[in-house]
Motif scaffolding. Structure first.
Motif, mmCIF file in Angstrom:
data_model
loop_
_atom_site.group_PDB
_atom_site.id
_atom_site.type_symbol
_atom_site.label_atom_id
_atom_site.label_comp_id
_atom_site.label_asym_id
_atom_site.label_seq_id
_atom_site.Cartn_x
_atom_site.Cartn_y
_atom_site.Cartn_z
ATOM 1 N N UNK A 29 3.062 -5.478 -26.448
ATOM 2 C CA UNK A 29 2.310 -6.006 -25.165
ATOM 3 C C UNK A 29 0.860 -6.278 -25.632
ATOM 4 N N UNK A 30 0.495 -7.633 -25.385
ATOM 5 C CA UNK A 30 -0.822 -8.167 -25.285
ATOM 6 C C UNK A 30 -1.333 -8.599 -24.085
ATOM 7 N N UNK A 31 -2.613 -8.102 -23.645
ATOM 8 C CA UNK A 31 -3.069 -8.468 -22.615
ATOM 9 C C UNK A 31 -4.160 -9.850 -22.766
ATOM 10 N N UNK A 32 -4.824 -10.019 -21.603
ATOM 11 C CA UNK A 32 -5.665 -11.199 -21.588
ATOM 12 C C UNK A 32 -6.846 -11.306 -22.561
ATOM 13 N N UNK A 77 0.799 -12.167 -23.711
ATOM 14 C CA UNK A 77 1.840 -12.345 -24.501
ATOM 15 C C UNK A 77 2.552 -11.250 -24.654
ATOM 16 N N UNK A 78 3.682 -11.214 -25.317
ATOM 17 C CA UNK A 78 4.611 -9.917 -25.722
ATOM 18 C C UNK A 78 5.530 -10.421 -26.922
ATOM 19 N N UNK A 114 -0.704 -2.983 -25.160
ATOM 20 C CA UNK A 114 -1.722 -2.801 -23.979
ATOM 21 C C UNK A 114 -0.737 -2.565 -22.806
ATOM 22 N N UNK A 115 -0.588 -1.127 -22.900
ATOM 23 C CA UNK A 115 0.284 -0.640 -21.763
ATOM 24 C C UNK A 115 -0.373 0.736 -21.366
ATOM 25 N N UNK A 145 -0.267 -2.547 -17.163
ATOM 26 C CA UNK A 145 -1.329 -2.972 -18.168
ATOM 27 C C UNK A 145 -2.674 -2.101 -17.796
ATOM 28 N N UNK A 146 -3.570 -1.322 -18.543
ATOM 29 C CA UNK A 146 -4.661 -0.853 -18.303
ATOM 30 C C UNK A 146 -5.644 -1.781 -17.798
ATOM 31 N N UNK A 147 -6.368 -1.013 -17.029
ATOM 32 C CA UNK A 147 -7.675 -1.836 -16.481
ATOM 33 C C UNK A 147 -7.663 -3.188 -15.532
#
Length: 450
Positions: free
Chosen positions: A331-334, A281-282, A245-246, A273-275
């Motif tokens: 990369x991991x977003x929420x 987490x990563x 998610x980048x 990170x988009x949006x």
């Protein structure tokens, strides 16, 4: 802009072809190396502090110095291009766009190690890249850089490309050697180590694509100058495969002096990170290294800024740190579910286990089944402790590190995200349609100063 040693010419049109590569300064390191003694080349690589870029981070010069030199026995260099770690694609980029850089590094390393027959073992899924490498090898040979009596030096060297059949296990050097010999890719028990008995029981050094490409700037600029780039034992530059998610996924070359936060959010690298989502987490070094929650990614447990280098990423051990590994930065977003991603990784390692060692053969399958139950709302609270127990009994109990690679992601996920696993168990229906979310993973941590 950071220092670029490997990708500085990647933008040059036609750099894939010999004439352009040579015009841009290619093969200078071979010219220089052929006037040195093999021992002096090894010494320069030692001085540089260059570490293996395939994941282990072992000093390359030291590895070279271990090779046995029995009288009358051929030696071999093998390039490990079996890049199969999920989230890692830097070697593919080098081979596809800068094949002559790899060939140049291979020639220098072959001369230093006394390898007259050198092999590139490439993963089967990279179906189009062997043709690119073969073309580069033919161009190099036509211009006197390969074959008999290279550039009048008296040194003979041939490079051969060997396609694998698409097995992750063949990224382990002894399994790679078994496959190269035409056998099933099962890891060997060590000792003897490949430096003593490798391909066809001959002394062999196995190095990663990026490691061998990095030999070119080491020789061109000298080991001492190379060691001044970077910080501490993290010398030179490192290629990072950034994805997830980048805003700007891709391959980046860093000099290991930047912070993780700058790497994620600066426009020069991942671009955030988009949006407008928040970081959850990563996984900073490829699928086998421990996942870190956001509040341990940018700062260590001591509250110090975490940097993009070997020492800083591993600060805190596995309790609060991770590893540089192969540089696969995921990369991991929420909105991402850690349980689901851990299941995906567990499925991969179960599928790729060679089955030779029972802890790995049985344990990876058990972990996948339990994780699937938890992810699909069929898990029990006791399953979380059972998962922990299984990974603990796999780690350190197998011939090769694939068992460790399968165990570490599960251990780290439970260690840092246990409440998310418990939420799946306590909400069997809700977890099918909704994710746990960011929760407290980005909250500031209280640092206890003793």
């Amino acid at each position: 802009m950071g220092v670029k040693l490997l990708l500085d010419k990647a933008h040059v049109e036609g750099i894939r072809y010999y004439d352009v590569y040579r015009r841009e300064g290619g093969y200078r390191s071979v010219e220089k190396a052929l006037k040195m003694s093999p021992a002096d080349i090894v010494e320069e690589v030692k001085k540089s502090g260059l570490r293996g870029r395939g994941g282990a981070g072992f000093p390359a010069g030291m590895k070279w110095s271990f090779i046995a030199k029995p009288e009358g026995v051929p030696r071999h260099l093998v390039c490990n291009a079996d890049e199969s770690e999920p989230g890692t694609f830097k070697d593919r980029y080098l081979m596809e766009f800068l094949p002559h850089l790899l060939i140049e590094g291979l020639i220098v390393a072959s001369f230093a190690l006394g390898s007259n027959a050198t092999y590139i073992y490439i993963r089967g899924e990279y179906a189009w890249i062997p043709d690119i490498l073969e073309q580069a090898i033919n161009e190099a040979k036509a211009n006197g850089w390969l074959g008999k009596n290279i550039q009048g030096s008296g040194f003979d060297c041939e490079i051969y490309v060997q396609r694998g059949a698409g097995a992750y296990i063949c990224g382990e050097e002894t399994a790679l050697i078994e496959s190269l010999e035409g056998k099933r890719g099962n890891p060997r028990i060590k000792p003897p180590f490949p430096a003593v008995k490798g391909v066809w029981d001959r002394p062999t050094v196995v190095n990663n694509v990026e490691t061998l490409a990095a030999v070119v700037p080491v020789i061109n600029m000298g080991g001492e100058e190379y060691s001044k780039i970077g910080v501490g034992k993290s010398t030179g530059t490192k290629l990072i495969s950034a994805c997830g998610n980048i805003n700007k996924p891709g391959v980046y070359e860093i000099d290991m002096t930047i912070s993780v936060e700058e790497f994620v959010y600066s426009d020069e690298y991942c671009g955030g990170i988009p949006n407008g989502k928040r970081l959850k987490a990563c996984i900073p070094g490829g699928s086998s290294v421990p996942i870190l929650p956001a509040n341990l990614l940018f700062k260590t447990a001591k509250g110090e800024q975490r940097m993009m280098n070997y020492e800083s990423l591993s600060d805190g051990g596995f309790a609060t740190g991770s590893m540089m590994g192969s540089g696969g930065f995921i990369v991991l977003d929420e909105d991402q579910c850690v349980v689901k991603h851990t299941l995906t990784l567990a499925r991969f390692y179960r599928h790729e286990s060679c089955g030779q060692c029972s802890p790995c053969r049985e344990g990876t399958g058990w972990m996948e089944k339990i994780l699937k139950n938890i992810e699909t709302g069929k898990g029990k609270m006791s399953d979380i402790d059972l998962l922990w127990d299984i990974q603990r009994k796999i780690e350190g109990n197998t011939i090769c590190p694939l068992g460790d690679a399968a165990a570490w992601p599960v251990a780290a996920a439970i260690r840092h995200f246990r409440d998310e696993f418990e939420w799946h168990v306590n909400n069997p229906e809700l977890c099918l349609t909704q994710n746990y979310g960011l929760a407290h993973y980005a909250d500031a941590r209280e640092v206890v100063v003793s």
